[in-house]
Design an enzyme around this catalytic site. Structure first.
Site, PDB file in Angstrom:
ATOM      1  N   GLU A  36       0.856  -1.185   0.153  1.00 49.41           N
ATOM      2  CA  GLU A  36      -0.068  -0.096  -0.112  1.00 49.41           C
ATOM      3  C   GLU A  36       0.152   1.452  -0.058  1.00 49.41           C
ATOM      4  O   GLU A  36       0.505   2.631  -0.731  1.00 49.41           O
ATOM      5  CB  GLU A  36      -0.829   0.019   1.234  1.00 49.41           C
ATOM      6  N   TYR A 124      -6.578   6.299   4.191  1.00 49.01           N
ATOM      7  CA  TYR A 124      -6.840   5.201   3.028  1.00 49.01           C
ATOM      8  C   TYR A 124      -5.628   4.070   3.468  1.00 49.01           C
ATOM      9  O   TYR A 124      -6.479   3.181   3.347  1.00 49.01           O
ATOM     10  CB  TYR A 124      -5.961   5.592   1.647  1.00 49.01           C
ATOM     11  N   ASP A 142      -9.602   6.341  -2.058  1.00 50.43           N
ATOM     12  CA  ASP A 142      -8.590   7.027  -2.177  1.00 50.43           C
ATOM     13  C   ASP A 142      -9.280   7.166  -3.689  1.00 50.43           C
ATOM     14  O   ASP A 142      -9.987   7.156  -4.223  1.00 50.43           O
ATOM     15  CB  ASP A 142      -7.496   5.984  -3.213  1.00 50.43           C
TER      16      ASP A 142
END
Ligand code: SF4
Length: 318
Positions: A36, A124, A142
């Site tokens: 991520e 996020y 996002d």
């Protein structure tokens, strides 16, 4: 008013067509966190190689916390936005502090609230890791999700709160991880910014904006900045360049490279050309001046940015 999003159709589409990405084969929160953080600003195709290198060298937060930040930067070399690597290293060190000192005894925390407290982790990333790795029922927001939402709802400029509300309202709670990934996958592969493939979209039925999709959301006007720098590129008698490690702030923080500044005394140096480097919001123009030095450094042993490598390459062709 849009009709209800078909969760079953989107989940079935995701199960059938999702891209085979290496981090989709693990449920290890640390490894998912690495993916991520990498994907925040690195394309998926380029991110795969970096992720494989990172998980091999740093399979746990402890392995990264024990390493020097320079080693993390060296592996990150070329992926850009190096402050991510520095914050990731700080995150690993914080996770490895004892509980009594505000750490987590070397184990990544599992809730979005705890993850959000760590360096470099925003809402996020916290939601993505907590839902994908630990099954927390929390919605991600996002750019991909915002675009899908704006088109489904036919909104030119949805506020963050509106997107959050939409994401929470539509969240498939029994499997939030797969759901979040499904909406993001749709945004990345079908509901793309320029040419959405509405004919292949599993949730076209509920989409109010599909006939004029590219109008939603309104493109953001990005004002590009220009930065002019000068660089003194000095070589020793054996052909090694003089490299300095940059300070902790700025776009190339912590990386090594030839000395660069807005103004440099170029007496006794020879101008060899200009290098242009494009970042997301900024164009950097560097005038490169060549000179000599006593003792250089092997550039393969330290972390250099793509800009620094372009500058060294310019000297190679002289
Ligand atoms: S129908 Fe088209 S615009 Fe609407 S969500 Fe699907 S791909 Fe996006």
């Amino acid at each position: 008013m849009a009709t209800q999003l078909s969760q079953n159709a989107l989940l079935a589409w995701y199960a059938e067509t999702k891209r085979d990405l290496p981090w989709r084969h693990t449920s290890d929160g640390w490894k998912i966190l690495l993916s991520e953080i990498l994907l925040q600003q690195t394309q998926v195709s380029r991110g795969i190689g970096y992720w494989l290198k990172l998980v091999e060298r740093f399979p746990t937060p402890i392995s990264m916390a024990e390493a020097d930040v320079d080693e993390v930067l060296l592996l990150w070399q070329g992926a850009g936005y190096y402050s991510r690597a520095r914050r990731l290293h700080a995150l690993a060190r914080q996770v490895c502090l004892p509980l009594s000192e505000g750490g987590h005894d070397g184990v990544l925390p599992t809730t979005s609230v705890q993850l959000l407290q760590l360096p470099g982790v925003g809402p996020y990333t916290a939601a993505a890791v907590a839902s994908i790795a630990y099954g927390e029922s929390v919605a991600c927001v996002d750019g991909n999700i915002r675009r899908v939402m704006a088109r489904q709802m036919k909104l030119a400029n949805p506020a963050v709160k509106e997107v959050e509300h939409w994401a929470e309202k539509n969240l498939f709670k029994p499997d939030a991880g797969d759901w979040n990934q499904a909406v993001m996958e749709l945004g990345a592969t079908i509901c793309t910014p320029k040419r959405p493939k509405c004919d292949d979209c599993p949730i076209a039925q509920s989409c109010s904006g599909q006939h004029d999709a590219t109008a939603y959301p309104e493109p953001k006007k990005i004002k590009r900045k220009r930065l002019d720098l000068m660089c003194e590129l000095r070589y020793d008698s054996s052909g090694l360049p003089l490299l300095v490690q940059r300070g902790e702030d700025g776009i190339l923080a912590g990386l090594w490279g030839p000395n660069m500044a807005e103004k440099i005394d170029v007496q006794s140096l020879k101008f060899i050309g200009e290098v242009k480097h494009v970042l997301s919001h900024r164009d950097i123009f560097v005038q490169v001046w060549l000179g000599t030095c006593q003792q250089g450094r092997d550039p393969t042993t330290v972390a250099l940015s793509s800009l620094d490598r372009k500058i060294l390459a310019l000297a190679d062709v002289q």
